[in-house]
Design an enzyme around this catalytic site. Sequence first.
Site, PDB file in Angstrom:
ATOM      1  CG  HIS A  31      -8.856 -21.416  12.990  1.00 20.62           C
ATOM      2  ND1 HIS A  31      -9.380 -22.553  12.411  1.00 20.62           N
ATOM      3  CD2 HIS A  31      -9.879 -20.535  13.128  1.00 20.62           C
ATOM      4  CE1 HIS A  31     -10.683 -22.385  12.213  1.00 20.62           C
ATOM      5  NE2 HIS A  31     -11.013 -21.172  12.635  1.00 20.62           N
TER       6      HIS A  31
ATOM      7  CG  ASP B   6      -2.067   0.945   1.107  1.00 26.51           C
ATOM      8  OD1 ASP B   6      -2.931   0.975   1.991  1.00 26.51           O
ATOM      9  OD2 ASP B   6      -2.096   1.692   0.091  1.00 26.51           O
TER      10      ASP B   6
ATOM     11  CB  CYS C 269     -10.764 -26.154  10.322  1.00 28.97           C
ATOM     12  SG  CYS C 269      -9.449 -24.997   9.851  1.00 28.97           S
TER      13      CYS C 269
ATOM     14  CB  CYS D 255      -8.606 -27.363  13.154  1.00 23.97           C
ATOM     15  SG  CYS D 255      -9.264 -25.732  13.488  1.00 23.97           S
TER      16      CYS D 255
ATOM     17  CG  ASP E  70      -5.981  -5.224   2.714  1.00 25.36           C
ATOM     18  OD1 ASP E  70      -6.505  -4.410   1.927  1.00 25.36           O
ATOM     19  OD2 ASP E  70      -5.712  -4.945   3.907  1.00 25.36           O
TER      20      ASP E  70
ATOM     21  CB  CYS F  72      -5.864 -24.646   9.898  1.00 24.43           C
ATOM     22  SG  CYS F  72      -6.246 -24.506  11.657  1.00 24.43           S
TER      23      CYS F  72
HETATM   24  C1  LIG Z   1     -10.155   6.628   1.815  1.00 21.84           C
HETATM   25  C2  LIG Z   1      -9.185   5.623   1.353  1.00 21.84           C
HETATM   26  C3  LIG Z   1      -8.436   4.811   1.049  1.00 21.84           C
HETATM   27  C4  LIG Z   1      -7.513   3.749   0.691  1.00 21.84           C
HETATM   28  N1  LIG Z   1      -6.193   4.269   0.417  1.00 21.84           N
HETATM   29  C5  LIG Z   1      -5.092   3.514   0.634  1.00 21.84           C
HETATM   30  N2  LIG Z   1      -3.896   3.895   0.062  1.00 21.84           N
HETATM   31  N3  LIG Z   1      -5.144   2.416   1.401  1.00 21.84           N
HETATM   32  C6  LIG Z   1      -6.297   2.046   2.054  1.00 21.84           C
HETATM   33  C7  LIG Z   1      -6.264   1.042   3.035  1.00 21.84           C
HETATM   34  C8  LIG Z   1      -7.432   0.747   3.741  1.00 21.84           C
HETATM   35  N4  LIG Z   1      -7.710  -0.109   4.759  1.00 21.84           N
HETATM   36  C9  LIG Z   1      -9.024   0.074   5.060  1.00 21.84           C
HETATM   37  N5  LIG Z   1      -9.678  -0.593   6.053  1.00 21.84           N
HETATM   38  C10 LIG Z   1     -11.108  -0.400   6.201  1.00 21.84           C
HETATM   39  N6  LIG Z   1      -9.610   0.986   4.280  1.00 21.84           N
HETATM   40  C11 LIG Z   1      -8.633   1.439   3.444  1.00 21.84           C
HETATM   41  C12 LIG Z   1      -8.682   2.429   2.461  1.00 21.84           C
HETATM   42  C13 LIG Z   1      -7.509   2.712   1.770  1.00 21.84           C
HETATM   43 ZN   LIG Z   2      -8.554 -24.389  11.826  1.00 19.57          ZN
END
Ligand SMILES: CC#C[C@H]1NC(N)=Nc2cc3[nH]c(NC)nc3cc21
Ligand SMILES: [Zn+2]
Length: 369
Positions: free
Chosen positions: A335, A93, A304, A309, A266, A306
């Site tokens: 897990h 990121d 599971c 488990c 992610d 993993c």
């Molecule tokens: C507004 C905006 C925006 C996005 N910009 C970048 N560079 N990374 C992010 C990482 C995040 N993690 C989460 N978690 C809810 N939301 C995100 C949103 C972003």
């Molecule tokens: Zn498991």
Amino acid sequence: VLAAYEEAVKCGYSGARAGRLHTPHGVFDTPMFMPVGTQATVKAVSPRELKEMGAQIILSNTYHLYLRPGTELVAEAGGLHRFMDWDGGILTDSGGFQVFSLGPLRKITEEGAAFRSHIDGSTQFLSPEIAIKAQMNLGADIIMAFDECIPYPAEYQYAKLSTERTTRWAERSQKAHTRSGQALFAIVQGGMYQDLRRVSANDLVSLDFPGYGIGGLSVGEPKPVMYEMLEQTVPLLPENKPRYLMGVGTPDCLVEAVRYGIDMFDCVFPTRVARNGTAMTKSGRLVVKNAAYAKDFLPIDENCGCYACQNFSRAYIRHLLKADEIFGLRLTTIHNLYFLLDFTKKMRQAILEDRFLSFREEFLAQYCK
Ligand SMILES: CC#C[C@H]1NC(N)=Nc2cc3[nH]c(NC)nc3cc21
Ligand SMILES: [Zn+2]
């Protein structure tokens, strides 16, 4: 090679699709969940264990690695793959989100964002050019444009100006990106405003990126609002490019987002809740630390596959967690990561067999948040 995306199968009645993402470190299946390894490690698990549980691409954060140990140092170490001994895919990121969510913010100008390091309070500055150079030094397979993050909630006018700046910064990120074989994804913004989301998507698509992140969702808005934004935004993104919903999420959000055509996810949730003793199951969360499990000699989930488990009971894991034994956190983390990786594999299989909508119905009926 530039994260070229080939769509394998598109599910008839929804936007769900199963594809394959080509990167310099391999070809990976979508839908996919990327374990979060913010500081060049997925907390409490080793690269060997990540491989074993089927992780394909992991995420690291430029913001953290830029502040410590420094992205030049990682470059001297041979790049992030070498540094952390991970030969799978890596996505970094850009630091956009972390600057706004971690460091006490000093000032945003057209040039970039000045902030104080959350580590030592030193004055720092990130711009599209600096964030892209840092990511080229880290050498991830997929890197993100430097964006300005709109807080939630935000006034329309503020969201509009911020989204327009993110598009200008995406263009500057593109110009600064000179490393071949590395894919630069843009990030669609627009807050909770449908028209801004559409403008942001259209503007970024005309700049032509190999993939698109969607940022600023799952930030506390009601879930129907998030799904509405997805419904408005995803169809504007090219079908032959990957779509990455940033920071999402829980299994119910994943199955809905896949339905709207999202390919990549992610989330820190599985690793974070594991560290306070919560395991994820298809019926919802199981707090292994609870006294109820003191004499429960069954595994977290009998079905599971993993390592936790297959070999250990709830009673044993509860004992380790109560005794503050590190191995306890390792088992709940293993897990939870396995659960999400396996869940995305099951969604892919359901799409390939054209039974995704019934898979989604069955899952949501059983899962309580
Ligand atoms: C507004 C905006 C925006 C996005 N910009 C970048 N560079 N990374 C992010 C990482 C995040 N993690 C989460 N978690 C809810 N939301 C995100 C949103 C972003
Ligand atoms: Zn498991």
